[in-house]
Design a protein around this motif. Structure first.
Motif, mmCIF file in Angstrom:
data_model
loop_
_atom_site.group_PDB
_atom_site.id
_atom_site.type_symbol
_atom_site.label_atom_id
_atom_site.label_comp_id
_atom_site.label_asym_id
_atom_site.label_seq_id
_atom_site.Cartn_x
_atom_site.Cartn_y
_atom_site.Cartn_z
ATOM 1 N N ARG A 175 36.368 90.103 -33.653
ATOM 2 C CA ARG A 175 37.201 89.279 -34.379
ATOM 3 C C ARG A 175 36.855 88.360 -34.839
ATOM 4 N N LEU A 176 36.729 87.758 -35.891
ATOM 5 C CA LEU A 176 36.091 86.408 -36.469
ATOM 6 C C LEU A 176 36.062 85.139 -35.789
ATOM 7 N N VAL A 177 35.335 84.597 -35.547
ATOM 8 C CA VAL A 177 35.325 83.375 -35.157
ATOM 9 C C VAL A 177 34.882 82.254 -36.102
ATOM 10 N N ARG A 178 35.521 81.465 -36.585
ATOM 11 C CA ARG A 178 35.345 80.384 -37.575
ATOM 12 C C ARG A 178 34.255 79.509 -37.667
ATOM 13 N N ILE A 179 33.450 78.736 -37.924
ATOM 14 C CA ILE A 179 31.733 77.806 -37.436
ATOM 15 C C ILE A 179 32.425 76.399 -37.810
ATOM 16 N N PRO A 180 32.787 75.273 -37.254
ATOM 17 C CA PRO A 180 33.068 74.603 -37.935
ATOM 18 C C PRO A 180 31.925 73.493 -38.138
ATOM 19 N N MET A 181 32.051 72.776 -39.582
ATOM 20 C CA MET A 181 30.916 71.741 -40.048
ATOM 21 C C MET A 181 30.356 70.861 -38.553
ATOM 22 N N ALA A 182 29.968 70.757 -38.037
ATOM 23 C CA ALA A 182 29.588 69.994 -37.074
ATOM 24 C C ALA A 182 27.982 70.069 -36.433
ATOM 25 N N LYS A 183 27.860 68.950 -36.204
ATOM 26 C CA LYS A 183 25.710 68.468 -36.549
ATOM 27 C C LYS A 183 25.351 69.158 -35.251
ATOM 28 N N GLU A 217 29.781 89.289 -27.304
ATOM 29 C CA GLU A 217 28.086 89.603 -28.505
ATOM 30 C C GLU A 217 28.576 89.237 -29.313
ATOM 31 N N VAL A 218 27.733 88.728 -30.500
ATOM 32 C CA VAL A 218 27.514 88.502 -31.469
ATOM 33 C C VAL A 218 27.088 89.575 -32.423
ATOM 34 N N GLU A 219 27.997 90.120 -33.564
ATOM 35 C CA GLU A 219 28.071 91.614 -34.221
ATOM 36 C C GLU A 219 26.901 90.979 -35.385
ATOM 37 N N LEU A 266 31.429 83.582 -37.309
ATOM 38 C CA LEU A 266 30.784 85.040 -36.672
ATOM 39 C C LEU A 266 31.803 85.875 -36.193
ATOM 40 N N ILE A 267 31.257 87.289 -36.768
ATOM 41 C CA ILE A 267 31.646 88.483 -35.793
ATOM 42 C C ILE A 267 31.704 88.625 -34.499
ATOM 43 N N ILE A 268 32.578 88.637 -33.225
ATOM 44 C CA ILE A 268 32.149 88.449 -32.000
ATOM 45 C C ILE A 268 32.947 89.606 -31.991
ATOM 46 N N VAL A 269 32.136 90.673 -30.866
ATOM 47 C CA VAL A 269 32.642 92.598 -30.618
ATOM 48 C C VAL A 269 32.492 91.681 -29.206
ATOM 49 N N ASN A 270 33.871 92.716 -28.615
ATOM 50 C CA ASN A 270 33.989 93.209 -26.975
ATOM 51 C C ASN A 270 34.250 94.374 -26.889
ATOM 52 N N ASN A 271 33.217 95.440 -25.970
ATOM 53 C CA ASN A 271 33.500 96.604 -25.682
ATOM 54 C C ASN A 271 34.267 96.642 -24.429
ATOM 55 N N ALA A 272 35.475 96.098 -24.359
ATOM 56 C CA ALA A 272 36.237 96.279 -23.158
ATOM 57 C C ALA A 272 37.177 97.939 -22.730
#
Length: 111
Positions: free
Chosen positions: A22-30, A62-64, A97-103
């Motif tokens: 899945r993709l997780v958008r990284i917000p603009m944050a301090k 896990e961050v791919e 971030l591209i997050i991968v999980n092997n479940a």
């Protein structure tokens, strides 16, 4: 968002796993207020309760790779390099971030 097909692979000691990405958008944050750990593979090791990505990331994810707004995909990162890229690209509103999980596709539960 699920990006991968639900195809079983047997690259984990002969057991079947369903890889999900899945993709997780990284917000603009301090401050992202997320800790990463790892050299061969990078995993989320801690998430502050006030993190802007709380609920989107889970400890153990896990961050791919990280994908920048211009489409550049940076892979094979260790935790330190990932943190440096996140800091250097703070103004990039489209980085993800591209997050991968092997479940496991099944579980044995013993009582």
């Amino acid at each position: 968002m699920i990006m991968s097909d639900y195809e079983c692979n047997t690259n984990h000691g002969g057991s079947k796993y369903l890889p999900t990405t899945r993709l997780v958008r990284i917000p603009m944050a301090k401050k992202l207020k997320v800790a990463f750990r790892g050299t061969d593979s990078v995993r989320v090791s801690n998430i502050d309760p006030n993190s802007p990505v709380r609920g989107q990331l889970t400890v153990g994810d896990e961050v791919e790779a990280i994908v920048l707004g211009d489409g550049t995909k940076i892979m094979n990162l260790n935790a330190l390099t990932l943190a440096q890229v996140i800091i250097r690209t703070t103004d990039d509103t489209k980085r993800q971030l591209i997050i991968v999980n092997n479940a496991p596709d099944s579980m044995d539960i013993f009582c």
